[in-house]
Write an enzyme that holds these catalytic residues in place. Structure first.
Site, mmCIF file in Angstrom:
data_model
loop_
_atom_site.group_PDB
_atom_site.id
_atom_site.type_symbol
_atom_site.label_atom_id
_atom_site.label_comp_id
_atom_site.label_asym_id
_atom_site.label_seq_id
_atom_site.Cartn_x
_atom_site.Cartn_y
_atom_site.Cartn_z
ATOM 1 N N GLU A 170 0.696 -0.917 -0.298
ATOM 2 C CA GLU A 170 0.080 -0.224 0.312
ATOM 3 C C GLU A 170 0.625 1.196 0.173
ATOM 4 O O GLU A 170 0.549 1.921 -0.339
ATOM 5 C CB GLU A 170 -1.123 0.059 0.803
ATOM 6 C CG GLU A 170 -1.699 1.009 1.487
ATOM 7 C CD GLU A 170 -2.655 1.110 0.520
ATOM 8 O OE1 GLU A 170 -3.649 2.372 0.140
ATOM 9 O OE2 GLU A 170 -3.285 0.012 -0.681
ATOM 10 N N THR A 281 -10.025 9.513 -13.236
ATOM 11 C CA THR A 281 -9.792 9.604 -11.836
ATOM 12 C C THR A 281 -9.937 8.214 -12.296
ATOM 13 O O THR A 281 -9.465 7.097 -11.772
ATOM 14 C CB THR A 281 -9.797 10.721 -11.291
ATOM 15 O OG1 THR A 281 -8.412 10.279 -10.105
ATOM 16 C CG2 THR A 281 -11.331 10.303 -9.524
#
Length: 294
Positions: A170, A281
């Site tokens: 992450e 996006t």
């Protein structure tokens, strides 16, 4: 919506938000992600600068609103170029010993040398900005941005290649003398798309086959470690090669990750980032407004 329906308020109401933020005009062009409103006045409610979570899409839309409008609304491009200058001045960092270029966060004026997987979209965005720079691709500014785009994308590739599963966590933390380590509390992979997004954009623009090679490595790692009977699952720890995927698949894996990988290898794609299309996006391709009929 405003273009195809003829109802301009769809555009003006959303554009008002950008106008209000533009009026705040931070000196370095960078926006802390928390804003408060009081009596009609906007002020920043924190002092965290990041191109990762909570801020990423804002900078993306500075450039893409300009592109979607047919490069006619210069205020968006000006905001983008101002922000990219601030980013280079304050957040672009280089690791040791390998010299990986990365984007740090800044909290209350202090650098935090972490980089979110989310921030890996910036390689593609910087490249797109360079190729469409009003001063020309050969200009010093465009060449700076393209150089940073390629360097950031290489760093993001390394965050995959150096993990046990070949898949990035992450976020990573950059440490002097060690380049980077898995971020504390962040060894997981949620099937995120940002790195392969940049592979696609850079391949589309430069035609350098290395981006297809890296993309194939990432795809093979996802197939090996994330494939499940009914789809694909996130990973609890990208360094652990012994455990299977979690029972969870985010919607953006189909909408973005697999789409960008498919387009990366599609020899017949009709996508044209320089003349016809812009991706929002969430990786939905749309024609630029001059090509859309009312």
């Amino acid at each position: 919506l405003g273009k195809v329906t003829g109802k301009s308020e769809y555009a003006t109401k959303s554009e008002h938000v950008f106008d209000a933020l533009r009026a705040m005009n931070p000196e370095n062009g960078l926006y802390p992600y928390s804003i408060r409103e009081s009596g009609g006045q906007l002020t920043f409610a924190n002092q965290k600068l990041t191109f990762g979570a909570m801020s990423d899409s804002y900078y993306e839309y500075m450039l893409k609103m300009w592109l979607q409008g047919g490069k006619t609304e210069s205020k968006y491009r000006e905001m983008y170029d101002h922000a990219m200058q601030g980013m280079h001045d304050e957040l672009v960092q280089v690791s040791s010993p390998s010299g990986f270029v990365f984007l740090a966060d800044k909290n209350n004026g202090k650098l935090d040398t972490k980089m979110d997987h989310l921030a890996c979209f910036m390689g593609g965005l910087l490249a797109l900005g360079a190729y469409t720079d009003p001063t020309g691709l050969d200009s010093a500014r465009a060449q700076r941005d393209l150089k940073t785009a390629k360097a950031l994308t290489y760093t993001c590739y390394q965050t995959y290649a150096q993990m046990g599963t070949g898949i990035a966590p992450e976020f990573v933390q950059f440490v002097a003398g060690q380049d980077f380590v898995v971020g504390r509390g962040a060894p997981h992979y949620l099937l995120r798309p940002e790195t392969v997004e940049s592979f696609f954009v850079l391949y589309h623009l430069t035609k350098d086959p290395v981006y297809r090679e890296w993309g194939w490595e990432v795809f093979q790692a996802i197939e090996r470690y994330c494939r499940a009977d009914g789809g694909y699952g996130s990973l609890h720890n990208v360094q652990d090669t012994t455990k299977g995927p979690d029972n969870k698949m985010e919607s953006f894996f189909l909408a973005e990750t697999l789409k960008y990988l498919y387009l990366l290898f599609d020899p017949d794609t009709e996508i044209d980032l320089l003349n016809k299309h812009v991706f929002n996006t969430e990786a939905h391709p749309m024609r630029i407004l001059p090509l859309v009929s009312s």
